[in-house]
Scaffold this motif. Structure first.
Motif, mmCIF file in Angstrom:
data_model
loop_
_atom_site.group_PDB
_atom_site.id
_atom_site.type_symbol
_atom_site.label_atom_id
_atom_site.label_comp_id
_atom_site.label_asym_id
_atom_site.label_seq_id
_atom_site.Cartn_x
_atom_site.Cartn_y
_atom_site.Cartn_z
ATOM 1 N N ALA A 101 80.411 72.257 -20.355
ATOM 2 C CA ALA A 101 80.227 70.996 -21.073
ATOM 3 C C ALA A 101 78.993 70.259 -20.565
ATOM 4 O O ALA A 101 78.140 69.822 -21.350
ATOM 5 C CB ALA A 101 81.470 70.115 -20.905
ATOM 6 N N LEU A 102 78.882 70.146 -19.254
ATOM 7 C CA LEU A 102 77.742 69.426 -18.682
ATOM 8 C C LEU A 102 76.434 70.165 -18.935
ATOM 9 O O LEU A 102 75.407 69.549 -19.248
ATOM 10 C CB LEU A 102 77.950 69.217 -17.189
ATOM 11 N N ALA A 103 76.476 71.495 -18.822
ATOM 12 C CA ALA A 103 75.269 72.284 -19.065
ATOM 13 C C ALA A 103 74.772 72.085 -20.497
ATOM 14 O O ALA A 103 73.568 71.892 -20.731
ATOM 15 C CB ALA A 103 75.548 73.761 -18.792
ATOM 16 N N ILE A 169 77.404 59.769 -13.944
ATOM 17 C CA ILE A 169 78.342 59.465 -12.869
ATOM 18 C C ILE A 169 79.604 60.294 -13.049
ATOM 19 O O ILE A 169 79.886 60.803 -14.143
ATOM 20 C CB ILE A 169 78.727 57.971 -12.811
ATOM 21 N N CYS A 170 80.371 60.424 -11.974
ATOM 22 C CA CYS A 170 81.681 61.066 -12.000
ATOM 23 C C CYS A 170 82.699 60.000 -11.618
ATOM 24 O O CYS A 170 82.578 59.383 -10.560
ATOM 25 C CB CYS A 170 81.707 62.225 -11.002
ATOM 26 N N ASN A 171 83.700 59.774 -12.476
ATOM 27 C CA ASN A 171 84.633 58.664 -12.264
ATOM 28 C C ASN A 171 86.073 59.064 -12.578
ATOM 29 O O ASN A 171 86.393 59.333 -13.736
ATOM 30 C CB ASN A 171 84.236 57.475 -13.153
ATOM 31 N N PRO A 172 86.958 59.115 -11.524
ATOM 32 C CA PRO A 172 86.702 58.938 -10.097
ATOM 33 C C PRO A 172 85.749 60.003 -9.575
ATOM 34 O O PRO A 172 85.636 61.086 -10.143
ATOM 35 C CB PRO A 172 88.079 59.066 -9.443
ATOM 36 N N ASN A 173 85.137 59.692 -8.429
ATOM 37 C CA ASN A 173 84.013 60.503 -7.983
ATOM 38 C C ASN A 173 84.424 61.717 -7.157
ATOM 39 O O ASN A 173 85.289 61.646 -6.303
ATOM 40 C CB ASN A 173 83.061 59.623 -7.160
ATOM 41 N N LEU A 199 74.599 57.620 -21.259
ATOM 42 C CA LEU A 199 75.474 57.454 -20.108
ATOM 43 C C LEU A 199 76.473 58.603 -20.141
ATOM 44 O O LEU A 199 77.345 58.661 -21.014
ATOM 45 C CB LEU A 199 76.206 56.111 -20.148
ATOM 46 N N ILE A 200 76.310 59.540 -19.196
ATOM 47 C CA ILE A 200 77.202 60.694 -19.109
ATOM 48 C C ILE A 200 78.230 60.399 -18.021
ATOM 49 O O ILE A 200 77.870 60.097 -16.887
ATOM 50 C CB ILE A 200 76.430 61.981 -18.735
ATOM 51 N N VAL A 201 79.502 60.477 -18.382
ATOM 52 C CA VAL A 201 80.565 60.199 -17.414
ATOM 53 C C VAL A 201 81.488 61.403 -17.327
ATOM 54 O O VAL A 201 82.114 61.798 -18.316
ATOM 55 C CB VAL A 201 81.364 58.940 -17.778
ATOM 56 N N ASP A 202 81.550 61.986 -16.146
ATOM 57 C CA ASP A 202 82.452 63.099 -15.850
ATOM 58 C C ASP A 202 83.798 62.480 -15.475
ATOM 59 O O ASP A 202 83.949 61.907 -14.406
ATOM 60 C CB ASP A 202 81.848 63.896 -14.685
ATOM 61 N N GLU A 203 84.785 62.612 -16.368
ATOM 62 C CA GLU A 203 86.087 61.975 -16.155
ATOM 63 C C GLU A 203 87.188 62.996 -15.863
ATOM 64 O O GLU A 203 88.371 62.768 -16.162
ATOM 65 C CB GLU A 203 86.462 61.117 -17.362
ATOM 66 N N VAL A 204 86.817 64.099 -15.238
ATOM 67 C CA VAL A 204 87.766 65.173 -14.963
ATOM 68 C C VAL A 204 88.957 64.689 -14.130
ATOM 69 O O VAL A 204 90.076 65.182 -14.285
ATOM 70 C CB VAL A 204 87.036 66.334 -14.255
ATOM 71 N N TYR A 205 88.724 63.703 -13.260
ATOM 72 C CA TYR A 205 89.787 63.244 -12.355
ATOM 73 C C TYR A 205 90.421 61.932 -12.827
ATOM 74 O O TYR A 205 91.055 61.231 -12.042
ATOM 75 C CB TYR A 205 89.229 63.077 -10.936
ATOM 76 N N ARG A 206 90.278 61.615 -14.095
ATOM 77 C CA ARG A 206 90.688 60.316 -14.625
ATOM 78 C C ARG A 206 92.168 60.022 -14.398
ATOM 79 O O ARG A 206 92.590 58.867 -14.330
ATOM 80 C CB ARG A 206 90.349 60.221 -16.118
ATOM 81 N N GLU A 207 92.996 61.056 -14.276
ATOM 82 C CA GLU A 207 94.438 60.851 -14.107
ATOM 83 C C GLU A 207 94.807 60.444 -12.683
ATOM 84 O O GLU A 207 95.859 59.844 -12.453
ATOM 85 C CB GLU A 207 95.176 62.153 -14.461
ATOM 86 N N PHE A 208 93.928 60.783 -11.714
ATOM 87 C CA PHE A 208 94.282 60.617 -10.310
ATOM 88 C C PHE A 208 93.656 59.346 -9.733
ATOM 89 O O PHE A 208 92.529 59.353 -9.229
ATOM 90 C CB PHE A 208 93.850 61.847 -9.520
ATOM 91 N N VAL A 228 77.234 56.989 -25.109
ATOM 92 C CA VAL A 228 78.238 57.504 -24.164
ATOM 93 C C VAL A 228 78.619 58.946 -24.463
ATOM 94 O O VAL A 228 78.891 59.317 -25.607
ATOM 95 C CB VAL A 228 79.501 56.622 -24.180
ATOM 96 N N ILE A 229 78.640 59.745 -23.394
ATOM 97 C CA ILE A 229 79.096 61.135 -23.451
ATOM 98 C C ILE A 229 80.085 61.316 -22.314
ATOM 99 O O ILE A 229 79.755 61.071 -21.145
ATOM 100 C CB ILE A 229 77.937 62.140 -23.250
ATOM 101 N N VAL A 230 81.300 61.740 -22.637
ATOM 102 C CA VAL A 230 82.313 61.969 -21.602
ATOM 103 C C VAL A 230 82.599 63.453 -21.478
ATOM 104 O O VAL A 230 82.718 64.171 -22.478
ATOM 105 C CB VAL A 230 83.611 61.178 -21.900
ATOM 106 N N ILE A 231 82.690 63.904 -20.228
ATOM 107 C CA ILE A 231 83.035 65.284 -19.895
ATOM 108 C C ILE A 231 84.459 65.289 -19.351
ATOM 109 O O ILE A 231 84.813 64.442 -18.524
ATOM 110 C CB ILE A 231 82.088 65.854 -18.811
ATOM 111 N N ASP A 232 85.278 66.246 -19.791
ATOM 112 C CA ASP A 232 86.654 66.306 -19.307
ATOM 113 C C ASP A 232 87.091 67.761 -19.168
ATOM 114 O O ASP A 232 86.367 68.683 -19.587
ATOM 115 C CB ASP A 232 87.590 65.546 -20.255
#
Length: 399
Positions: A101-103, A169-173, A199-208, A228-232
């Motif tokens: 996704a990020l690539a 950014i990655c949120n949470p990081n 604004l690219i936000v990696d939200e893979v850890y959004r649950e934790f 806004v672009i979100v990665i999950d």
């Protein structure tokens, strides 16, 4: 022999995986290695996802749609809607993990020598993807003294040039565990809109997220649809790292059509993994409540133990399941290798990730490591003891 590409030679090694040969060698010598280096949870995958694959009656395993099955994307949209995020299946593109996704996002928004601003330390593979696409990472340092909070907007402003395409950014990081607040996301939203950036936000850890805090998604920002672009990913949320299913979420139609061309070149995401991902969306909330509570206890166990070791500095993560630990050593790469080659307590040692690989600025992170607290408490306590004993012996050798 034929020459290797400059791009290949410039590709950085993963700080998470580069020491694997030394860990394998230690295991062959009869040493048990406790893996603190990688975010592979020991939490069980929801049975509902495993059963969906096991009990499936597919007779021909065919290609799926390039953008992912419509059923899965529709169900994903319902998941985000449940979390107060207004998206539809058309806004979602299914990828082979968050990495793809990020690539694809970077390939779609940036040309060679364009720049992406990222607060460091950051997920090490961001460096790798920048090399692949010839994009320059412009780092802005966040510091352990502030808990790795978002650097000042003035620092971002100073780093923006005509070549800047995005802030990531990655949120949470990952690797710091820092949770960006609603106010910080809003500051970044204003900044990217003012400067016409993504604004690219990696939200893979959004649950934790811990300590009663709430995750605030950038997708909730109004009038920012084109930016806004979100990665999950399913990897961490459902402890399904091996499924390799992620997604891109954006309401920018031109961007989606561009990303789709990259996706067509790789044909389609894996069918069985999408079946598992779709079924996992029916996981009851109790599963997450129990997992989050367990991670919070593990975090507390780790931080409490590390704070008792002389010379160690660490902050308490608010999300994800990682922390950056500053050690009283000169070079964590050398230390991490030494742990695997020359040190053990009762035939046990630990494997950590040297933190320099999570920075883009050379020289930073040299005395830091990343620890993933994805193992049960008894193992974490044992790992803390091994680290404490290792530092005592290593300091004598290093000095």
């Amino acid at each position: 022999m034929p020459s290797i590409s400059n791009k290949g030679l410039s590709m950085p090694e993963s700080p998470i995986r580069k020491l694997v040969p030394f860990a394998d060698a230690a295991k062959k010598r009869g040493i048990e290695v406790i893996h603190l280096n990688i975010g592979q949870p020991d939490i069980k995958t929801p049975q509902i996802a495993l059963d969906a694959v096991k009990n499936n009656t597919i007779t021909t395993l065919s290609y799926s749609k390039t953008e992912g099955s419509e059923r899965y994307r529709s169900k994903l949209a319902l998941y985000y809607q449940k979390h107060g995020i207004d998206v539809s299946a058309e806004n979602i593109l299914v990828t082979i993990g968050a990495s793809e996704a990020l690539a694809f996002v970077i390939g779609s928004i940036a040309d060679t020598d364009n720049e992406i601003i990222i607060p460091e330390p950051f997920y090490a593979n961001y460096n790798s993807f920048s090399v692949v696409f010839g994009v320059k990472v412009v780092p802005i340092v966040s510091k352990i003294e502030t808990g790795f909070a978002l650097p000042s907007i003035a620092d971002f402003e100073k780093s923006i040039t005509p070549k800047t395409k995005a802030i990531l950014i990655c949120n949470p990081n990952n690797p710091t565990g820092y949770l960006y607040s609603k106010e910080e996301i809003k500051q970044l939203a204003l900044l990217v809109k003012k400067n016409d950036l993504f604004l690219i936000v990696d939200e893979v850890y959004r649950e934790f997220v811990y300590d009663g805090k709430q995750h605030y998604s950038a997708l909730k920002e109004e009038n920012l649809e084109e930016h806004v672009i979100v990665i999950d990913s399913v990897s961490k949320r459902y402890s399904m790292c091996g499924a390799r299913i992620g997604c891109i979420i954006t309401k920018n139609e031109i961007l989606r059509k561009t990303i789709l061309k990259f996706m067509q070149a790789r044909l389609s995401p894996p069918s069985y993994a999408q079946i598992a991902g779709e079924a996992a969306l029916d996981t009851p909330q109790q599963y997450f409540d129990e997992v989050i509570a367990e991670y919070e206890i593990r975090r507390n166990t780790l931080i409490e133990g590390l704070n008792k070791i002389d010379g160690v500095k660490v902050t308490s993560p608010q999300g994800a399941f990682y922390c950056i630990v500053e050690l009283p050593i000169k070079d964590s790469d050398t230390f991490a290798q030494w742990l695997l080659e020359h040190f053990n307590v009762n035939n046990e040692t630990i494997m950590v990730a040297p933190a320099a690989g999570f920075y883009a600025t050379k020289g930073l992170g040299k005395n830091q490591i990343r620890i993933a607290y994805v193992l049960e408490r008894t193992i974490l306590k044992k790992a803390i003891h091994i680290l404490e004993q290792a530092l005592k012996e290593y300091s004598l050798n290093e000095n």
